[in-house]
Motif scaffolding. Sequence first.
Motif, short mmCIF file in Angstrom:
data_model
loop_
_atom_site.label_atom_id
_atom_site.label_comp_id
_atom_site.label_asym_id
_atom_site.label_seq_id
_atom_site.Cartn_x
_atom_site.Cartn_y
_atom_site.Cartn_z
N GLU A 1 14.74 43.09 25.29
CA GLU A 1 15.55 43.89 25.65
C GLU A 1 16.20 43.85 27.18
OE1 GLU A 1 15.21 48.53 25.32
OE2 GLU A 1 14.28 48.00 27.13
N ARG B 1 18.01 45.29 30.29
CA ARG B 1 18.35 46.63 31.10
C ARG B 1 18.90 46.41 32.52
NH1 ARG B 1 16.11 51.36 29.68
NH2 ARG B 1 14.60 51.44 27.99
N THR C 1 21.55 49.50 28.58
CA THR C 1 20.29 48.96 27.80
C THR C 1 21.06 48.26 26.59
OG1 THR C 1 18.79 50.78 28.49
CG2 THR C 1 18.24 49.41 26.74
N PRO D 1 19.69 46.89 23.30
CA PRO D 1 18.43 46.69 22.48
C PRO D 1 18.15 45.19 22.12
CG PRO D 1 20.00 48.16 21.71
CD PRO D 1 20.86 47.38 22.90
N ALA D 2 16.66 45.07 22.04
CA ALA D 2 16.22 43.80 21.25
C ALA D 2 16.71 43.39 20.02
CB ALA D 2 14.61 43.70 21.53
N ARG D 3 17.06 42.33 19.78
CA ARG D 3 17.07 41.79 18.47
C ARG D 3 18.45 42.23 17.67
NH1 ARG D 3 12.12 42.26 19.25
NH2 ARG D 3 12.18 44.52 18.43
N SER D 4 19.53 42.48 18.55
CA SER D 4 20.66 43.17 18.17
C SER D 4 22.01 42.61 18.74
CB SER D 4 20.78 44.84 18.51
OG SER D 4 20.80 44.73 19.97
N THR E 1 25.26 43.29 21.00
CA THR E 1 25.80 44.35 21.74
C THR E 1 27.15 43.61 22.32
OG1 THR E 1 23.69 45.56 22.11
CG2 THR E 1 25.55 45.76 23.45
N THR F 1 18.19 38.59 20.74
CA THR F 1 19.26 39.72 21.33
C THR F 1 20.41 38.98 21.75
OG1 THR F 1 17.34 40.89 22.23
CG2 THR F 1 19.47 41.32 23.20
#
Length: 354
Positions: free
Chosen positions: A9, A11, A31, A33-36, A38, A231
């Motif tokens: 993640e 931040r 933030t 998010p992990a494994r996404s 963005t 990520t």
Amino acid sequence: MIGNPEAPEVRCHDLVTTFDGQLVLRRLNLTVPARSVTTLVGASGAGKTTLLRHVLGLLAPYRGTVTIGGRDVWDSSEAELREIRRGISALLSGPTLFNGSTYASLTVREHLLAVLWEKHGEAVGPAREHGSNPYLKLWTPGLEGSRGRSIPGELIERANAVLERFDLVDVAELRPDELAARVRRRAALAATLTVDVPLYVLDDPDGALDSTHRRAIIDTLRETQVRAGATVLVTTHDLALAEEISDRVMVLAAGRIVAEGAPGETLRGIEAWYEMEDDYRLNESSTPAPIPGQRPYSNARPLTRLAQRLDLPDPHADDAARHWGFVLALALLAAVIALVTGWAALHYSAWRPV
């Protein structure tokens, strides 16, 4: 699949950035998010590239923290920062590939192999030749027939697959200065996505997305994220791209994240980035909707008030000084005119015949 640690993640907390006394990022919080995937969208000059450079440890913020997987990027030793970067594959903004880099003398194929070896060489075992120096033949001019033979077969196969996927086979033996700008950008993106890492940071990949290759590149980006369980943080002006690839979209304006959420919801009704700039524009006579967990802006001179809270130079100080200086000059001019006019009137009345 080559092994990969858990995706982190990302931040950013209370980031403040100034250039020449001007606030660029204003206590920004976000933030990823992990494994996404963005995607950060915003107008040109909004601070997207600056923010990514903070994340990558390339540009120190004036204030605030950046953490990747709980590790503070700007409170790390050089060794710790190198370890953090080993888990990142980044595409930096710019029109050319390998600028100011040793890689400028490598062909597209050699660059892919070098990147693969740097990230995965230990995982796939020793090279077949020149065991302790796999770059020897790769980087030695004049050994055209031997190039690449010192790299393990698994990495060579992956590089060849990437060349084909990104339609770079025909230019694989060319150096960067022999490529068109868009092809260089596509080659740079290919090198970024060819490795499995926990975190991908892609700054403005739009330049690689011509109509011919757009679909294949988007599919590859998504497949890479799924394969690596990674990520991904992207910046773009292409709102259609943001909507297609993203799990979450964030809008950067006036130095803060002013909106975030699912792509369809966040970008609804906006067709182009300049419309987004109008919709999310923050000025000194408007108040944006407050963000959960953050204090809303004040209507009255928000940049000045923020500068005071942060003990930073007032970005309006010079403007205010010029304004009051102009007002004072006008007042003095008016006084001089009044004095001259009064004197002239008295003088005329004193000498006028009765």
